[in-house]
Write an enzyme that holds these catalytic residues in place. Structure first.
Site, PDB file in Angstrom:
ATOM      1  N   TRP A 136       0.816  -1.218   0.000  1.00 63.70           N
ATOM      2  CA  TRP A 136       0.000   0.000   0.000  1.00 63.70           C
ATOM      3  C   TRP A 136       0.846   1.263   0.000  1.00 63.70           C
ATOM      4  CZ3 TRP A 136      -4.463  -0.435  -1.912  1.00 63.70           C
ATOM      5  CH2 TRP A 136      -5.140  -1.656  -1.820  1.00 63.70           C
ATOM      6  N   ASP A 144      -1.581   6.569   6.323  1.00 65.69           N
ATOM      7  CA  ASP A 144      -2.688   5.782   5.772  1.00 65.69           C
ATOM      8  C   ASP A 144      -3.043   4.771   6.863  1.00 65.69           C
ATOM      9  OD1 ASP A 144      -4.320   3.917   4.570  1.00 65.69           O
ATOM     10  OD2 ASP A 144      -3.048   3.595   2.822  1.00 65.69           O
ATOM     11  N   LYS A 169     -12.650  -1.694   6.341  1.00 63.27           N
ATOM     12  CA  LYS A 169     -11.940  -2.694   7.126  1.00 63.27           C
ATOM     13  C   LYS A 169     -12.367  -2.672   8.594  1.00 63.27           C
ATOM     14  CE  LYS A 169      -8.075  -2.145   3.931  1.00 63.27           C
ATOM     15  NZ  LYS A 169      -8.197  -3.408   3.208  1.00 63.27           N
TER      16      LYS A 169
END
Length: 368
Positions: A101, A175, A199
Site C-alpha cells: 500500500w 494511511d 476494514k
C-alpha cells in the site's frame, strides 16, 4: 443458523449488532418514513446522522479541536493522489515504503510531487520496518508519508515516528485504513490521517480524512474542487453528495465501539486490549507450530492482518476447503504474496480466533 467467521481483509466483517440495527431501520429510519439511502443529504434527518457520526468519531479517536474530520469518497487509493494535490505544493514528498500500500502511494504521488524514497523495507521482502533513525528525510519535504498498517504484508507500526525528534518539521501523513480505531493515536505526531472505511468502520465507499487545520488551503490549482480539503471542510463534507449510507453505517459502528468494555477500559482503549489479546494468542500458536509459519519481524507484527504460510504448500487448497467447511471464510492470502491471511479486525471476536486455531491444530495433526 450461526454466522461463519469472516476473516476477509476488506470489505471486512461488520459487527453483527450493527448489521441487525441497519436491517431494522432499512425501510424506516427514526419514524421518518424513509430509509437512509432515500434521504436528502441536506435534510434534517441525515444531518443529524452526520453530526452524530462526526462527534462520536472525534470522541473515540480523541481528535483535537484543531483537526477537521472529513467524510469523502474514493478510498485510500484516491487519497494517494488527493494528499499530494493538497499538501505537496508541487515540492518534495518523502515516503517510507513498507509494503504494497505504501508502494502504491509512492507511485501515485509521483504524478503531483517530487517523490523521495526516505526508506524501504524491500530488502527484507517487507517483513520489517526500517528503523526511523535510518530514514533519509529531505530537508525540504512538504510531508512524510507512511502506511501505519500494511494489510497485505502484515507489518504495523507499534509506535508512530516522532519526526520532530528526527529533526524534521514536515507533517506526518498516515494511511490508517486497516488499523483505524483499533488502538489510540498520538495526534501530536500526525498532520493528516486517511483511510477507507471498509476494514474497521463500515462498508466500502466512505473515506475518512482527519487533517490539521493549518494544512488546509494549499491545494494545487489542478486539484478538483470536490477533493480540495479546504472546500470539503468549509462545507462540512457536503460540497458534493457524500456517501450517506456509508456515513450512517460508520455512525452505527462508532456507537457500537463506544459500548465496548474490557475491564475498566472502554471504546478504542478496550478494542486495543482485545486486539492485542487476539493477536498474541494467534501468533503464539503460529510460533509453536510445525506446519505454519509467519515471517514478519516480531517487533512490527500486525494486530489486524496476520499472513502465514503452510510449510507444505501442496496442502493449501485442502486447508482452505476444510476451513470453509468449518465456517472459517476468506483465509486465502493476497495473490501478490500467496499463502494465507487472517484479518482479525475489531469486529472479529476472540471466539473466531479460537475457532481458527482449533481448526488449524486439527489440520496440523491430520497433516503430520
Amino acid at each position: 443458523m450461526s454466522r461463519p467467521f469472516n476473516f476477509s481483509a476488506g470489505p471486512a466483517a461488520i459487527p453483527e449488532e450493527v448489521l441487525q440495527q441497519a436491517a431494522n431501520e432499512m425501510l424506516n429510519w427514526g419514524n421518518s418514513g424513509m430509509g437512509v439511502m432515500e434521504m436528502s443529504h441536506r435534510g434534517k434527518e441525515f444531518i443529524s446522522i452526520y453530526e452524530a457520526a462526526e462527534a462520536d468519531l472525534r470522541e473515540l479517536l480523541a481528535v483535537p479541536a484543531n483537526f477537521k474530520i472529513l467524510f469523502m469518497q474514493g478510498g485510500g487509493l484516491a487519497e494517494n493522489a488527493i494528499v499530494p494535490l493538497n499538501l505537496s505544493k508541487g515540492g518534495t514528498a518523502d515516503f517510507v515504503v513498507t509494503g504494497s500500500w505504501s508502494q502504491k502511494s509512492f507511485k501515485e504521488a509521483a504524478k503531483y510531487a517530487h517523490n523521495h524514497l526516505a526508506a524501504s523495507g524491500e530488502a527484507s521482502s517487507y517483513t520489517s520496518i526500517p528503523d526511523a533513525a535510518s530514514w533519509q528525510l529531505s530537508s525540504d519535504a512538504q510531508y512524510v508519508h507512511i502506511c501505519s498498517n500494511e494489510t497485505i504484508h502484515g507489518v504495523e507500526y507499534q509506535e508512530l515516528p516522532d519526526l520532530k525528534a528526527l529533526g524534521c518539521d514536515a507533517p506526518l501523513v498516515i494511511d490508517f485504513s486497516s488499523n483505524v480505531a483499533s488502538r489510540p493515536l498520538d495526534w501530536s505526531r500526525v498532520g493528516l490521517a486517511f483511510g477507507g472505511a471498509q476494514k474497521n468502520i463500515g462498508p466500502a465507499g466512505l473515506t475518512i480524512v482527519i487533517v490539521r487545520e493549518d494544512l488546509l488551503g494549499h491545494a494545487l490549482d489542478i486539484c478538483p474542487s470536490a477533493f480540495n480539503y479546504k472546500t470539503v471542510a468549509d462545507n462540512n463534507s457536503m460540497f458534493n453528495t457524500p456517501p450517506t449510507w456509508g456515513i450512517y453505517m460508520a455512525g452505527l459502528t462508532f456507537q457500537w465501539l463506544k459500548r465496548q468494555r474490557e475491564g475498566e477500559l472502554t471504546g478504542v482503549a478496550a478494542m486495543e486490549a482485545r486486539n492485542k489479546a487476539k493477536a498474541d494468542f494467534f501468533y503464539d500458536y503460529l510460533d509453536h507450530s510445525q506446519l505454519y509459519v509467519n515471517k514478519v519481524d516480531k517487533a512490527c507484527r500486525s494486530r489486524m492482518n496476520i499472513p502465514f504460510f503452510l510449510r507444505d504448500e501442496s496442502r493449501n487448497e485442502a486447508f482452505l476447503a476444510a476451513a470453509k467447511e468449518r465456517g472459517l471464510l476468506q483465509l486465502k492470502g493476497h495473490k501478490s504474496v500467496g499463502g494465507m491471511r487472517a484479518s482479525i479486525y475489531n469486529a472479529m471476536p476472540m471466539e473466531g480466533v479460537r475457532a481458527l486455531v482449533d481448526f488449524m491444530q486439527d489440520f496440523e495433526r491430520t497433516s503430520a
